[in-house]
Design an enzyme around this catalytic site. Structure first.
Site, short mmCIF file in Angstrom:
data_model
loop_
_atom_site.label_atom_id
_atom_site.label_comp_id
_atom_site.label_asym_id
_atom_site.label_seq_id
_atom_site.Cartn_x
_atom_site.Cartn_y
_atom_site.Cartn_z
N LYS A 120 0.82 -1.22 0.00
CA LYS A 120 0.00 0.00 0.00
C LYS A 120 0.85 1.27 0.00
O LYS A 120 0.42 2.31 -0.46
CB LYS A 120 -0.97 -0.02 1.17
CG LYS A 120 -2.05 -1.09 0.96
CD LYS A 120 -3.14 -1.06 1.98
CE LYS A 120 -4.26 -2.04 1.62
NZ LYS A 120 -3.82 -3.46 1.73
C1 LIG Z 1 -4.44 -4.55 1.13
C2 LIG Z 1 -3.67 -5.82 1.04
C3 LIG Z 1 -4.04 -6.85 0.15
C4 LIG Z 1 -5.26 -6.78 -0.73
O1 LIG Z 1 -5.15 -5.82 -1.74
P1 LIG Z 1 -6.46 -5.32 -2.55
O2 LIG Z 1 -5.99 -4.18 -3.35
O3 LIG Z 1 -7.45 -4.92 -1.48
O4 LIG Z 1 -6.94 -6.46 -3.36
C5 LIG Z 1 -3.24 -7.98 0.09
N1 LIG Z 1 -2.16 -8.13 0.88
C6 LIG Z 1 -1.78 -7.16 1.76
C7 LIG Z 1 -0.59 -7.40 2.63
C8 LIG Z 1 -2.51 -5.98 1.88
O5 LIG Z 1 -2.14 -5.03 2.77
#
Ligand SMILES: *Cc1c(COP(=O)(O)O)cnc(C)c1O
Length: 480
Positions: A120
């Site tokens: 993120k």
């Molecule tokens: C947010 C997240 C996901 C999922 O990603 P999306 O964009 O919601 O599909 C997967 N793994 C981790 C570690 C995350 O923080």
């Protein structure tokens, strides 16, 4: 470039107008009117930009991709924002998103070396720069209100800390995040970051955010905004690493590559869909889910069925524990031929007492795999443990639980001659408990994170009471 809503709202907007907005006024999600096309010559140029821009190839590539979608920020400014965001100092690595090879034609793309050790950061760090830039240009300020169970809140705080014109009010369930996650958020000392621990569960936090946002008068007076995963700028930032992964996994642009993406809200893999629609030679986009298999069910059967809270499991890959996938509407809009009335009707069904829509009998469902390249699979706690052990034993690499779901599902979809890239979405130290269960020892901790649990904590604990939260925000935003 203008942006439209998946539900047909008439007004088309430019990038900086939707940057600070969440949903479109009709409840839809924003998408570009068309996907800019990258032909063979353009792809060759982008490969050179990425490869030859050392250091800074990733930032230069980001600028090239973003400028196809953003025409209301002067080019020199946009380039400077990208260069400030994607640095070795922030992402711990000159390549920003290096590939790690796990066997022949099988790679992990490292997206988790940013400040909060999850992918993120890739988008949120850019969003922090864009917000500061645009708010400064307008002479405005914004108070970001959010709820988090871990990854999103810390990524947002680390991106917005110290940024002019932005304050963050982040609600989290008191005592329910891991000590590592709590330390990542609560140890921040920047005066524009406010941590509020709510005596309740994550849903209580989310309900408070909704209640505050639904008070339109309060929202306007206190300039409340969000940074959730439906923000188009976050998705756009993620498109860049599909290009970077492709260039690293191939020697020339005639080759195709498949990606497997550990998925929850469909934000990460939706960026892959956008890259593929632009003409990047992606063969398959494989959606990997955990026990919360809303998306796997859709890609297998054509039925999209929103889960109730009793039906939403708490798993050892918690950032994928979702009951509905908030970005999925973007893909469905394309799948139904960009028909906003159809898209609106489908999601009205999914969010009504019906709780589902069914495309199994519709000719467009076959397009999801045949035309758009989507496949899927599901992974469980036992699969996760077995995959973490096996990758450690064979390759001496410790992967996190979400990435393990990706590796497990990717292996079910390998095709001869097509490299497979699994997106690494977090580092194992964030989910140490399950690593200990799998391997019998703690994962390695990056040096900068040693001892963070014992730093002083800045957090205000509060009952799950909307008025208390509003009063807290009002008190801290009045001065401006
Ligand atoms: C947010 C997240 C996901 C999922 O990603 P999306 O964009 O919601 O599909 C997967 N793994 C981790 C570690 C995350 O923080």
């Amino acid at each position: 470039m203008r942006y439209l809503s998946t539900r047909g709202h008439a007004e088309r907007k430019r990038f900086c107008e939707i940057l600070l907005e969440g949903l479109a006024p009709d409840g839809g999600l924003y998408l570009p009117e068309r996907y800019p096309q990258v032909d063979a010559a353009a792809l060759q140029r982008l490969r050179a930009v990425f490869n030859e821009g050392k250091p800074g190839g990733y930032a230069a590539l980001a600028f090239e991709i973003l400028s196809l979608y953003i025409d209301d920020i002067p080019a020199a400014d946009l380039r400077a924002l990208c260069e400030r965001t994607y640095t070795e100092a922030v992402f711990g690595n000159p390549a920003i998103v290096p590939l790690k090879q796990l066997g022949d034609g099988f790679y992990l793309e490292a997206l988790s070396n940013g400040p909060t050790l999850a992918f993120k950061d890739m988008a949120m760090q850019l969003l922090g720069q864009l917000f500061e830039y645009e708010l400064g240009r307008r002479g405005e300020s914004l108070n970001i209100l959010g709820a988090t169970s871990g990854d999103t809140g810390s990524a947002a705080e680390h991106a917005m800390k110290g940024k002019r014109g932005v304050r963050v009010f982040m609600l989290s369930p008191h005592g329910r995040m891991s000590p590592f996650q709590q330390a990542q958020m609560f140890s921040l000392t920047d005066p524009n970051i406010h941590n509020i621990a709510i005596e309740g569960v994550f849903d209580d936090c989310q309900d408070i955010v909704k209640a505050v946002s639904n008070d339109l008068d309060f929202k306007r007076r206190h300039k409340i905004g969000t940074v959730n995963s439906i923000n188009w700028a976050r998705l756009l930032a993620q498109v860049v690493y599909y290009f970077a992964g492709y260039f690293q996994a191939t020697g020339h642009n005639g080759e195709r590559v498949s990606f497997t993406v550990p998925s929850g809200n469909f934000g990460n893999v939706c960026a892959g869909h956008v890259a593929r629609q632009m003409g990047l030679p992606i063969h398959r986009l494989v959606v990997a889910t955990n026990e919360n298999d809303v998306l796997d069910e859709f890609f297998r059967t054509g039925v999209y069925r929103v889960r109730g809270s009793a039906d939403t499991h708490e798993t050892s890959s918690p950032s994928m524990d979702i009951s509905k996938a908030s970005n999925f509407e973007r893909f469905v809009f394309d799948l139904v031929g960009r028909d906003p009335a159809r898209c609106k009707a489908l999601f009205a069904d999914a969010l009504s007492s019906e709780g589902r829509f069914d495309l199994s009998g519709d000719a467009v469902f076959a397009d999801a795999a045949a035309h758009y390249g989507f496949l899927s699979g599901r992974s469980t706690h036992a699969d996760r443990l077995a995959t973490i052990r096996e990758v450690d034993r064979r390759h001496a690499v410790v992967i996190d639980t979400h990435t393990a779901d990706g590796v497990k599902v990717a292996r079910e979809h390998l095709e001869p001659g097509v490299p497979m890239v699994v997106l690494e979405t977090a580092l194992p130290i964030k989910f140490a408990e399950t690593i200990v269960e799998a391997l019998g020892h703690e994962p390695e901790r990056p040096a900068a994170y040693v001892g963070i649990e014992s730093l002083p904590k800045r957090v205000t604990v509060m009952p799950a009471d909307v008025d208390r939260v509003k009063a807290y925000i009002a008190q801290r935003t009045a001065a401006a």
